[in-house]
Design an enzyme around this catalytic site. Structure first.
Site, PDB file in Angstrom:
ATOM      1  N   ASP A 123    -103.721 -11.904 -69.007  1.00  0.00           N
ATOM      2  CA  ASP A 123    -103.512 -10.682 -69.782  1.00  0.00           C
ATOM      3  C   ASP A 123    -102.177 -10.019 -69.465  1.00  0.00           C
ATOM      4  O   ASP A 123    -101.379  -9.728 -70.355  1.00  0.00           O
ATOM      5  CB  ASP A 123    -104.650  -9.689 -69.539  1.00  0.00           C
ATOM      6  CG  ASP A 123    -105.970 -10.167 -70.118  1.00  0.00           C
ATOM      7  OD1 ASP A 123    -106.143 -11.380 -70.274  1.00  0.00           O
ATOM      8  OD2 ASP A 123    -106.824  -9.309 -70.405  1.00  0.00           O
ATOM      9  N   ARG A 166    -109.418   1.157 -59.457  1.00  0.00           N
ATOM     10  CA  ARG A 166    -108.484   1.527 -60.517  1.00  0.00           C
ATOM     11  C   ARG A 166    -107.724   2.817 -60.234  1.00  0.00           C
ATOM     12  O   ARG A 166    -106.507   2.876 -60.414  1.00  0.00           O
ATOM     13  CB  ARG A 166    -109.217   1.609 -61.859  1.00  0.00           C
ATOM     14  CG  ARG A 166    -109.817   0.290 -62.312  1.00  0.00           C
ATOM     15  CD  ARG A 166    -108.869  -0.876 -62.127  1.00  0.00           C
ATOM     16  NE  ARG A 166    -109.370  -2.104 -62.720  1.00  0.00           N
ATOM     17  CZ  ARG A 166    -109.212  -3.296 -62.193  1.00  0.00           C
ATOM     18  NH1 ARG A 166    -108.588  -3.415 -61.020  1.00  0.00           N
ATOM     19  NH2 ARG A 166    -109.658  -4.376 -62.795  1.00  0.00           N
ATOM     20  N   ASP A 212    -112.110   0.223 -67.733  1.00  0.00           N
ATOM     21  CA  ASP A 212    -110.912   0.362 -66.906  1.00  0.00           C
ATOM     22  C   ASP A 212    -109.804   1.150 -67.594  1.00  0.00           C
ATOM     23  O   ASP A 212    -109.021   1.834 -66.930  1.00  0.00           O
ATOM     24  CB  ASP A 212    -110.391  -1.018 -66.491  1.00  0.00           C
ATOM     25  CG  ASP A 212    -111.177  -1.600 -65.328  1.00  0.00           C
ATOM     26  OD1 ASP A 212    -111.908  -0.832 -64.683  1.00  0.00           O
ATOM     27  OD2 ASP A 212    -111.063  -2.809 -65.080  1.00  0.00           O
ATOM     28  N   SER A 243    -113.634 -13.463 -67.272  1.00  0.00           N
ATOM     29  CA  SER A 243    -112.814 -12.324 -66.871  1.00  0.00           C
ATOM     30  C   SER A 243    -113.295 -11.891 -65.499  1.00  0.00           C
ATOM     31  O   SER A 243    -114.463 -11.519 -65.334  1.00  0.00           O
ATOM     32  CB  SER A 243    -112.967 -11.179 -67.884  1.00  0.00           C
ATOM     33  OG  SER A 243    -112.259 -10.045 -67.435  1.00  0.00           O
TER      34      SER A 243
END
Length: 409
Positions: free
Chosen positions: A18, A98, A127, A179
């Site tokens: 990504d 995060r 996220d 993922s």
């Protein structure tokens, strides 16, 4: 939608599919300088060749920061002390990683004079919220670039084609399409066959835990030491946070503990099916709760469980940098003063079995609890207690009888 003018952007960069595509895409569409930032939160990457890859993909430079210690001491352990668990199972490893990453992203943006930050989160996930709420809390003036909400690339297959067409080296393939997110606290898996919640996860998917069936036939017993709610030792040997969690991940993984299969409610309104491997975190969570069971009084323990649920929601929702989370931390800090001692656990084929707990501040009194003869508790006192404790129920029952009698029932 018009493209805002951006001169310099700091991208949260992992080097995976990504963010590798995103780096090149931002260069193509914004024509700006891109600075890549990678956070080491214990994902197990060597980072060898990462700088060369980032530069080859168009970045002007790459920052790599070792945040493992900060990740545990300022995010994982406070969440552990709070007892926060999302929807009964999830120990929030990605959720609090995060805001840590985003806070350092903001710091680098200030250092570099950047006017924008970027992330590789999809428009369907949690996220994006966690990153952007942190940006709003710490740097509301910075522009935010979120390519997954802007481009016309429909999925990871198209990203792979985009990368191949531009010579961007990536490790994923169409047959390895999970993922994943890994740090010291857990490893998460989404996608592939997991998109069907009836489908049993493929055993080959797991990376840090063996299956319980393949775990050793002989259990292992370990002792976790705590000081004021912080884990500080293993089997009597003092250990720093990184060493302790790394060691517990290895031991727990070998015995198949910490596998979590969860259909969770995402903040953005949909349900998702994910699998988490969190052996070290699961061991510490179990041990911490056992130690609290003998060091916290009934009212505090029960109220703390209410606080824990709210704390978990705040963390899951990305609201780390909020006054409420800080206020809840103040409550937790008071509750953790007596949470010092040791807990003994047996790990056996996917199970974490508490076998002992002790503390210099234990509220457990054998003289009061014994079923044998004692001279500290007069059992006859219980009669008066029950009469007073049940008085509201008795009054209500008498009133009901009177009412039913008047109605002729």
């Amino acid at each position: 939608m018009s493209t805002p003018e951006v001169n310099k952007v700091v991208l949260a960069y992992s080097g995976g599919l990504d963010t590798s595509v995103i780096l090149a895409w931002i260069k193509e569409h914004y024509g700006c300088e891109v600075i890549a930032f990678t956070a080491d939160v214990g994902q197990g990457d060597s980072f060898e060749g990462l700088e060369a890859k980032a530069l080859a993909s168009g970045a002007s430079k790459l920052y790599v920061r070792d945040l493992k210690e900060e990740f545990l001491t300022k995010y994982a352990f406070p969440t552990l002390r709070a007892g926060a668990v999302y929807e009964r199972k999830y120990l929030l490893g990605t959720s609090f990683a995060r805001p840590l990453i985003a806070s350092h992203q903001v710091e680098i943006a200030r250092l570099e004079g950047a006017d924008a930050v970027a992330h590789g989160c999809t428009g369907k996930g949690n996220d994006q919220v966690r990153f952007e709420l942190t940006f709003q809390a710490l740097a509301p003036d910075l522009k935010v670039i979120a390519p997954w909400r802007q481009w016309d690339l429909g999925g990871r297959e198209e990203l792979l084609e985009y990368a191949v067409a531009r010579g961007i080296p990536v490790s994923q393939s169409k047959t390895n399409i999970y993922s994943r997110d890994q740090n010291l606290w857990h490893l998460s898996h989404e996608g592939g066959e997991l998109e069907d919640p009836w489908q049993e996860p493929n055993e080959a998917m797991y990376q840090i835990t063996v299956s319980p069936e393949e775990a050793p036939d002989k259990p292992v017993e370990i002792v976790i030491g705590f000081e004021q709610g912080y884990p500080v030792s293993l089997d009597g040997t003092p250990m720093g946070p990184v060493e302790l969690v790394t060691t517990l991940n290895k031991i727990g993984g070998e015995h198949g503990v910490g596998r979590i299969d969860l259909v969770e409610n995402r903040l953005v309104g949909m349900k998702s099916h994910g699998v988490y491997e969190q052996p070290g975190a699961a061991i510490l969570s179990t041990a911490h709760k056992e130690l609290e069971s003998i060091t916290l009084d009934r009212e505090t323990l029960h109220y703390k469980d209410l606080v824990a649920q709210k704390y978990a929601e705040l963390v899951y929702d990305g609201r780390w940098f909020t006054p409420l989370r800080e206020a809840l931390d103040a409550f937790v800090e008071v509750t953790q003063q007596p949470v010092t001692g040791e807990v003994r656990l047996k790990l056996y084929k996917g199970n974490i079995i508490p076998t002992g707990r002790k503390s210099p501040y234990s509220l457990y009194h054998e003289g009061f609890a014994t079923f044998g003869a004692d001279d500290v508790y007069n059992q006859a006192d219980a009669k008066g207690f029950i009469n007073l404790f049940g008085l509201p129920m008795k009054v209500a029952a008498l009133a009901k009888q009177k009412r039913e009698g008047a109605d002729g029932k």
